[in-house]
Design an enzyme around this catalytic site. Sequence first.
Site, PDB file in Angstrom:
ATOM      1  N   HIS A  17      24.017  -4.504  23.521  1.00 44.52           N
ATOM      2  CA  HIS A  17      25.421  -4.160  23.740  1.00 44.52           C
ATOM      3  C   HIS A  17      25.283  -2.693  24.315  1.00 44.52           C
ATOM      4  O   HIS A  17      24.993  -1.845  23.859  1.00 44.52           O
ATOM      5  CB  HIS A  17      26.255  -4.099  22.323  1.00 44.52           C
ATOM      6  CG  HIS A  17      26.316  -5.297  21.383  1.00 44.52           C
ATOM      7  ND1 HIS A  17      27.410  -6.185  21.626  1.00 44.52           N
ATOM      8  CD2 HIS A  17      25.417  -5.898  20.652  1.00 44.52           C
ATOM      9  CE1 HIS A  17      27.172  -7.245  20.665  1.00 44.52           C
ATOM     10  NE2 HIS A  17      25.932  -6.808  19.949  1.00 44.52           N
ATOM     11  N   HIS A 199      27.493 -14.499  18.063  1.00 41.49           N
ATOM     12  CA  HIS A 199      26.875 -13.799  16.827  1.00 41.49           C
ATOM     13  C   HIS A 199      27.303 -14.695  15.684  1.00 41.49           C
ATOM     14  O   HIS A 199      28.498 -15.074  15.596  1.00 41.49           O
ATOM     15  CB  HIS A 199      27.323 -12.548  16.598  1.00 41.49           C
ATOM     16  CG  HIS A 199      27.063 -11.353  17.539  1.00 41.49           C
ATOM     17  ND1 HIS A 199      26.928 -11.442  19.029  1.00 41.49           N
ATOM     18  CD2 HIS A 199      26.426  -9.934  17.200  1.00 41.49           C
ATOM     19  CE1 HIS A 199      26.462 -10.256  19.199  1.00 41.49           C
ATOM     20  NE2 HIS A 199      26.111  -9.309  18.302  1.00 41.49           N
ATOM     21  N   GLU A 202      25.102 -13.216  10.839  1.00 42.50           N
ATOM     22  CA  GLU A 202      24.645 -11.838  10.932  1.00 42.50           C
ATOM     23  C   GLU A 202      24.996 -11.327   9.474  1.00 42.50           C
ATOM     24  O   GLU A 202      24.053 -11.020   8.264  1.00 42.50           O
ATOM     25  CB  GLU A 202      25.314 -10.849  11.802  1.00 42.50           C
ATOM     26  CG  GLU A 202      24.748  -9.344  11.695  1.00 42.50           C
ATOM     27  CD  GLU A 202      25.519  -8.612  12.690  1.00 42.50           C
ATOM     28  OE1 GLU A 202      26.353  -9.199  13.508  1.00 42.50           O
ATOM     29  OE2 GLU A 202      25.117  -7.287  12.803  1.00 42.50           O
ATOM     30  N   ASP A 280      19.929  -4.696  19.905  1.00 45.44           N
ATOM     31  CA  ASP A 280      21.555  -4.580  19.435  1.00 45.44           C
ATOM     32  C   ASP A 280      22.433  -3.297  19.798  1.00 45.44           C
ATOM     33  O   ASP A 280      22.830  -3.547  21.043  1.00 45.44           O
ATOM     34  CB  ASP A 280      21.797  -4.830  17.835  1.00 45.44           C
ATOM     35  CG  ASP A 280      22.725  -5.570  17.221  1.00 45.44           C
ATOM     36  OD1 ASP A 280      23.637  -6.235  18.259  1.00 45.44           O
ATOM     37  OD2 ASP A 280      23.131  -5.553  16.113  1.00 45.44           O
TER      38      ASP A 280
END
Length: 322
Positions: A17, A199, A202, A280
């Site tokens: 990200h 996603h 998670e 991430d």
Amino acid sequence: MSSSLLMKVPKAELHIHIEGTLEPEMMLDLARRNGLRHRFDSVEAIRKAYQFGSLQSFLDLYYEGMKVLVSPGDFRELALAYFARVHAQGVVHAEIFFDPQAHAPRGLDFASVALALKEACEEAKVRWGITSLLIPSFLRHLDEDSAHRTLDEALEAMALHPNLIAGFGLDSSELGNPPSKFARVFQRVRDAGLHVVAHAGEEGPADYIRQALDFLGAERIDHGVRCLEDPELVRRLVKEQIPLTICPVSNWKLGGCKTLEDHPLPRLLDAGLRVSINSDDPAYLGAYVGENYGFCQSRMGISESLLQVIAKQSLADSFRPG
Ligand code: ADE
Ligand code: ZN
């Protein structure tokens, strides 16, 4: 292989990200340059606040931190800083997530953010030979109408800049926001010929991974670590060769596992799943992709030769043409 050699192995980063690469130094600098008051007055105070036990505790600071990104030039600068760092870690290709809906409240429309990031991508190709693609993500804590409006803006921008983005993802607070909530908007994403990632698994249950495949048509699952709770799903992921973009330090720091030694990656590999190693949100989590590879070797005992195979596979799992 020494960790310095592991850093040099050519690799793709498929789960990054860009807002999560905002280092505290740049955060304070941008706050000052943009004339913003900031809750923290030093790099040390910011780093001290980075104690996360859950995804939400991280997201709260992540959304607050990105408020210093005010102009398109700020996004370009942020992305260039990321490319410079990971060039030194063997990254030759990156697929960059960004959160357009999180920037809209500051008057930044989709095109201005995406075009600024694209400019940085083009500059990274010239300066370091790194190829890259942009993947905006819908914020799953918002409603589907908001996602539709974001997609409208993206398609409008792509009418003028056809290769602006490669696909769409789904991120933010997972629990209580299942993929099924976004089935219609991802149908439009696929109809536009764009890639789909999401996603899932998670913090959310294994069933969210199944939903991401069945309702969204996800080609890759971001994280996906909780698939191990559902052997039937694991068999399907192996059979369909669905790549999981694994972020070991992120799972550890956000409470997905107690220690890196407990990380499920060795079990995912034993099950025959297709995985890549990624960072991430490295500025918040204290580890870029190279350090994530290093920890897989030093803390999980994954062999150098297997890590080399994983690096090679990350390139194969990318959406890079040809
Ligand atoms: N946005 C940025 N990082 C994220 C993560 N790890 N999970 C969900 N949304 C995110
Ligand atoms: Zn992520």
